[in-house]
Design an enzyme around this catalytic site. Structure first.
Site, PDB file in Angstrom:
ATOM      1  N   SER A 235      -7.676   4.579  -9.510  1.00  0.00           N
ATOM      2  CA  SER A 235      -6.780   5.595  -9.191  1.00  0.00           C
ATOM      3  C   SER A 235      -5.544   5.456 -10.264  1.00  0.00           C
ATOM      4  CB  SER A 235      -6.158   5.137  -7.803  1.00  0.00           C
ATOM      5  OG  SER A 235      -7.127   5.844  -6.779  1.00  0.00           O
TER       6      SER A 235
ATOM      7  N   GLU B 209      -0.915   6.645  -3.038  1.00  0.00           N
ATOM      8  CA  GLU B 209      -1.645   7.481  -4.224  1.00  0.00           C
ATOM      9  C   GLU B 209      -0.606   8.278  -5.042  1.00  0.00           C
ATOM     10  OE1 GLU B 209      -3.954   7.767  -6.470  1.00  0.00           O
ATOM     11  OE2 GLU B 209      -5.582   7.613  -4.992  1.00  0.00           O
TER      12      GLU B 209
ATOM     13  N   ASP C  72       0.248   7.903  -8.999  1.00  0.00           N
ATOM     14  CA  ASP C  72      -0.098   8.969 -10.018  1.00  0.00           C
ATOM     15  C   ASP C  72       1.073   9.481 -10.849  1.00  0.00           C
ATOM     16  OD1 ASP C  72      -2.653   8.511  -9.184  1.00  0.00           O
ATOM     17  OD2 ASP C  72      -2.905  10.322  -7.994  1.00  0.00           O
TER      18      ASP C  72
END
Length: 630
Positions: free
Chosen positions: A554, A304, A308
């Site tokens: 995401s 994650e 990002d």
């Protein structure tokens, strides 16, 4: 003499009447529909056990918060861009004297001495330690001890009641129907998350998905249907912009420990796609002991954050600093509320603090816990904040969700753009679980399970699209149907905001889903999501020393965050203010200027159905479509 005696009797009766408790009838306040998965009823709680009772006081003017937000967020409003200060927030929403007095008097009438009753300095909560016997009498309930399959125990009740005259002054009471959310500590040397993931601990079931390691074979635009790299996104969304006001601008990414980035991964990605970012790190802001841990490494821990940061930093270029809000220690982790506490002191102090039955509490004196002071209004929020985590709306009580949703409105009032990914399981919730008729969740459920905070009308919910197989970046995108399906649907808690009514009404009039009303919120009066979308398929990301192909909303949220950050840069350059809450502007200025690409292909299957379908205009798959930098 007789007259004097009569006056004495009348006075005595009057004083006695004043001393009598208010005997208004009790009414149900909150009720839990089912025992959460993994828990079972163990025993009735001991009557002499102590409970730390906390009463969340109703906020003043909270029913007007949507109106206030529209006044500063709608381009047609004369107050557009006139954002509030933290002091304005405090003055307008602090609980009234009547609320504080009503609850205090009720407690005193029920045998709690004044010395036992504590009103928090911010007046947001009233606290009292009570025996189980006292609490049961006060709330007309029964407390039980529940056991989890891991051996953890939790105290809760099935429902509780409040007097009619007190009910309007209390949002909720803890401990009551809510279940403990704190994570069970890892055993020594364990390499996985703790046994229980809490609903207050973001990340369970809402992280991106990987199809495994790949070799990034393409650096041009010819194969963006197979591998998405920064150049593909720049072509799709017009992201060709050099920041001019970076020193006055800010973009924040939120991550929750133990998920963390590795600098070696950032450098590996930069070496291939943005050489001027080699050796560059995000500006790490630690909240409640958060840090970029390197004890554990795997896709679960690093995927994650890698996704990002690599795309956020690349798309806003090396000229614009990206802030990483790393939240929570290695012992407890953190919740959305811990982050909100840190960036807005009025939430942390005025609101009265966290609910220990949802949110990790700091300082944490356990082994490996963060023992420093709790972050409370100590962190300045960025102009744009992107978060790629979510809960299922049904996991939270309506009161708890409403309390947090109101905070997002307050951030919007202060000029902050808040983005959340909409989920990766179509109309289903995290892990592909859907609701059953009795309120429980399972992968065999048939009732659509919306995502929170996406259902909150005061954030911008971001869904996912894809470059369709065999297509190019110049062709229309479709809803993401590879590996994941864009989260979308209708809230079961929140009403439809005014800014959305026309678009949703048009969708329901022309493309109304032909499902029975028993499996989706078909009323036409509830909040629909997502608001917008961006590509969420086939991202090339460096994770733990190799490139992987990653899918999910995401991916989409930080891309939209980068676009809005660049829009803020352009505004700041000419002396304007940040855009703040973006949803009303998206539905007026951006759409009229052609700054959005409508998505009309694909769907978001789930719960044994085809889900919703992407159609012209707004839809509960991709929202209004994908943005393009104006």
């Amino acid at each position: 003499m007789r007259s004097t005696l009569l006056r004495w009797v009348v006075l005595t009766l009057a004083l006695s009447a004043l001393a009598e408790p208010n005997l208004s009838p009790y009414q149900l306040h909150e009720k839990r529909a089912h025992i959460p998965a993994g828990w079972s009823h163990d025993r009735r709680h001991s009557s002499d056990a102590l409970l730390p009772m906390r009463f969340a006081l109703s906020q003043n003017n909270i029913d007007k918060i949507g109106t206030y937000l529209m006044e500063v967020s709608h381009p047609a409003s004369p107050s557009y861009g006139t954002h509030w200060s933290a002091g304005d927030i405090l003055r307008n929403f602090s609980p009234s004297d009547e609320t504080v007095t009503t609850v205090r008097v009720w407690l005193e009438e029920n045998g709690f001495e004044a010395s036992r009753i504590k009103v928090t300095p911010n007046r947001g909560w009233i606290e009292v330690h009570a025996t189980v016997e006292e609490a049961e009498r006060l709330l007309q309930t029964e407390y039980h001890v529940y056991g989890h399959e891991t051996g953890q125990e939790h105290v809760a009740c099935d429902a509780y009641h409040l007097p009619e005259h007190v009910k309007p002054h209390i949002d909720f009471v803890t401990p009551t129907v809510h279940f403990d959310s704190k994570i069970v500590k890892r055993s020594a040397g364990a390499g996985e998350f703790g046994t229980i993931r809490s609903i207050g601990q973001p990340g369970s079931g809402s992280t991106p998905k990987s199809t495994g390691q790949i070799t990034p074979a393409f650096k041009g635009l010819e194969n963006c249907d197979e591998q998405i790299t920064p150049i593909c996104l720049r072509a799709l969304y017009g992201l060709v912009y050099a920041p001019l006001a970076a020193e006055n601008n800010s973009y924040g990414i939120v991550e929750y420990t133990p998920q963390a980035y590795l600098q070696s991964d950032l450098d590996m990605f930069a070496s291939n796609f943005s050489k001027d970012l080699v050796g560059v790190s995000p500006e790490v802001v630690s909240i409640d002991g958060g840090y970029a841990q390197t004890i554990y490494s795997s896709f679960k821990y690093n995927g994650e954050s890698a996704l990002d940061l690599q795309y956020a930093m690349n798309l806003v270029t090396s000229k614009q600093k990206v802030t990483l809000y790393q939240v929570g220690d290695m012992d407890q982790g953190a919740s959305f509320n811990n982050f909100l506490d840190a960036i807005d002191g009025t939430y942390c102090s005025f609101e009265g603090g966290d609910d220990s039955h949802y949110d990790p509490i700091y300082p944490n004196n356990d082994t490996n816990g963060y023992t420093g002071p709790k972050a409370c209004g100590t962190i300045k929020p960025a102009n744009v904040i992107s978060t790629s985590y979510s809960y299922d709306e049904a996991e939270l009580s309506p009161f708890y969700a409403a309390r947090q949703c109101a905070e997002y409105a307050k951030l919007g009032l202060m000029g902050v753009t808040v983005l959340y990914s909409s989920g990766d399981h179509g109309v289903a919730g995290n892990g592909g679980r859907c609701l059953n008729a009795n309120g429980t969740k399972s992968t065999t459920g048939t009732i659509f399970n919306p995502s929170f905070p996406s259902t909150c009308p005061y954030i911008t919910s971001v869904g996912a699209t894809q470059v369709n197989p065999g297509s190019s970046v110049s062709d229309p995108e479709g809803a993401c149907e590879q590996v994941i399906h864009s989260g979308g649907g209708f809230s079961n808690y929140f009403a439809m905001p005014a800014y959305q009514k026309d678009a949703v009404a048009d969708y329901l009039k022309n493309y109304r889903p032909q499902y029975p009303s028993s499996i989706w919120n078909s009323t036409g009066t509830s909040r629909g999501f997502p608001d917008i979308s961006a590509n969420g398929a086939n991202y090339v990301v460096a994770v733990d020393g190799s490139f992987q192909s990653i899918f999910g909303t995401s991916c989409s949220s930080p891309v939209c965050g980068a676009i809005f950050t660049m829009i803020n840069d352009a505004r700041l350059t000419i002396g304007k203010k940040p855009i703040g809450f973006i949803n009303p502007t998206v539905r007026t200025v951006f759409l009229l200027s052609g700054a959005f690409h409508d998505i009309t292909m694909g769907g978001n299957q789930g719960c044994g159905t085809a889900g919703y379908t992407a159609v012209p205009g707004w839809d509960p798959v991709t929202g209004l479509g994908t943005p393009e930098l104006p």
